[in-house]
Design a protein around this motif. Structure first.
Motif, PDB file in Angstrom:
ATOM      1  N   VAL A  46       0.818  -1.216   0.000  1.00  0.00           N
ATOM      2  CA  VAL A  46       0.000   0.000   0.000  1.00  0.00           C
ATOM      3  C   VAL A  46       0.850   1.263   0.000  1.00  0.00           C
ATOM      4  N   GLY A  47       2.152   1.127   0.140  1.00  0.00           N
ATOM      5  CA  GLY A  47       3.026   2.284   0.141  1.00  0.00           C
ATOM      6  C   GLY A  47       4.445   1.893  -0.196  1.00  0.00           C
ATOM      7  N   PHE A  62       1.582   6.132  -1.937  1.00  0.00           N
ATOM      8  CA  PHE A  62       0.744   5.301  -1.070  1.00  0.00           C
ATOM      9  C   PHE A  62      -0.712   5.431  -1.495  1.00  0.00           C
ATOM     10  N   ALA A  64      -4.832   4.051   0.304  1.00  0.00           N
ATOM     11  CA  ALA A  64      -5.513   3.348   1.397  1.00  0.00           C
ATOM     12  C   ALA A  64      -6.798   2.753   0.848  1.00  0.00           C
ATOM     13  N   GLU A  96       1.958  -3.696  11.736  1.00  0.00           N
ATOM     14  CA  GLU A  96       2.447  -3.214  10.443  1.00  0.00           C
ATOM     15  C   GLU A  96       3.356  -4.249   9.807  1.00  0.00           C
ATOM     16  N   CYS A  98       6.030  -4.540   6.055  1.00  0.00           N
ATOM     17  CA  CYS A  98       6.833  -3.672   5.198  1.00  0.00           C
ATOM     18  C   CYS A  98       7.422  -4.499   4.066  1.00  0.00           C
ATOM     19  N   HIS A 134      -4.939   5.581   6.913  1.00  0.00           N
ATOM     20  CA  HIS A 134      -4.341   6.584   6.033  1.00  0.00           C
ATOM     21  C   HIS A 134      -3.175   7.279   6.750  1.00  0.00           C
ATOM     22  N   ARG A 136      -1.497   6.161   9.293  1.00  0.00           N
ATOM     23  CA  ARG A 136      -0.450   5.173   9.585  1.00  0.00           C
ATOM     24  C   ARG A 136       0.437   4.931   8.371  1.00  0.00           C
ATOM     25  N   VAL A 137      -0.157   4.730   7.213  1.00  0.00           N
ATOM     26  CA  VAL A 137       0.654   4.417   6.038  1.00  0.00           C
ATOM     27  C   VAL A 137       1.541   5.599   5.665  1.00  0.00           C
ATOM     28  N   HIS A 140       4.459   5.629   8.146  1.00  0.00           N
ATOM     29  CA  HIS A 140       5.358   4.514   7.861  1.00  0.00           C
ATOM     30  C   HIS A 140       6.269   4.854   6.675  1.00  0.00           C
ATOM     31  N   GLU A 141       5.678   5.373   5.601  1.00  0.00           N
ATOM     32  CA  GLU A 141       6.480   5.675   4.408  1.00  0.00           C
ATOM     33  C   GLU A 141       7.427   6.848   4.639  1.00  0.00           C
TER      34      GLU A 141
END
Length: 172
Positions: A46-47, A62, A64, A96, A98, A134, A136-137, A140-141
């Motif tokens: 997703v990202g 990314f 969502a 999560e 990755c 949304h 969170r991603v 993370h990225e």
């Protein structure tokens, strides 16, 4: 376009801060983002951040899906030279994974809502408030741009493991 190789945890490109993009409208940046999108689709994520494809620049992409984001779809987004800030004090714990740690997952605590800013491929400003998955991603990225992988944010390593083993444990 092209499917790029994804760097895995341990590679130096994932441990360093990425450099700002000088010209977001350049053909090279457009080509890189197109290749990153192909790579992300192929990998089923997703990202993706540019350092994950061995390019140390401050670019993330990314999306969502609605089933992971309280019914709200966020389309594929390109964010260049992002800045992120928490909205409020609420934190959320969520597992999560990755693409740079294939087959692994762990629980990470992050702000539940954020505001992110940057520019897109046309150098137009992006300024968005994000909540839930949304948020969170994006966090993370953007962490990838600062040389941070999600295990570095974990406070309880007993929640870290292979996805297959974590699923077995949860089912028993």
């Amino acid at each position: 376009m092209a499917i790029l190789k994804i760097a895995r945890m341990g590679h130096p490109v994932l441990r360093s801060a990425a450099q700002p993009v000088e010209d977001p409208t350049s053909p090279e940046i457009r080509r890189l983002v197109a290749d990153m999108q192909d790579t992300l689709r192929d990998a089923g994520g997703v990202g993706l951040a540019a350092p994950q494809v061995y390019v140390p620049l401050r670019i993330v992409i990314f999306f969502a899906p609605p089933d992971r984001n309280n019914g709200v779809a966020v389309p594929m987004t390109t964010l260049i030279n992002p800045v992120i800030e928490a909205i409020g004090d609420d934190l959320a714990d969520q597992v999560e994974g990755c693409l740079s740690l294939p087959g692994m997952a762990g629980k990470v605590r992050r702000p539940a809502a954020v505001r992110y800013r940057g520019v897109d491929l046309d150098n137009a400003p992006v300024d968005v408030q994000a909540y839930g998955f949304h948020a969170r991603v994006v966090q993370h990225e953007v962490d990838h741009l600062d040389g941070i992988l999600y295990p570095m944010r974990m406070t309880d390593l007993t929640t870290f493991g292979f996805v297959e083993e974590l699923r077995k444990a949860a089912a028993s």
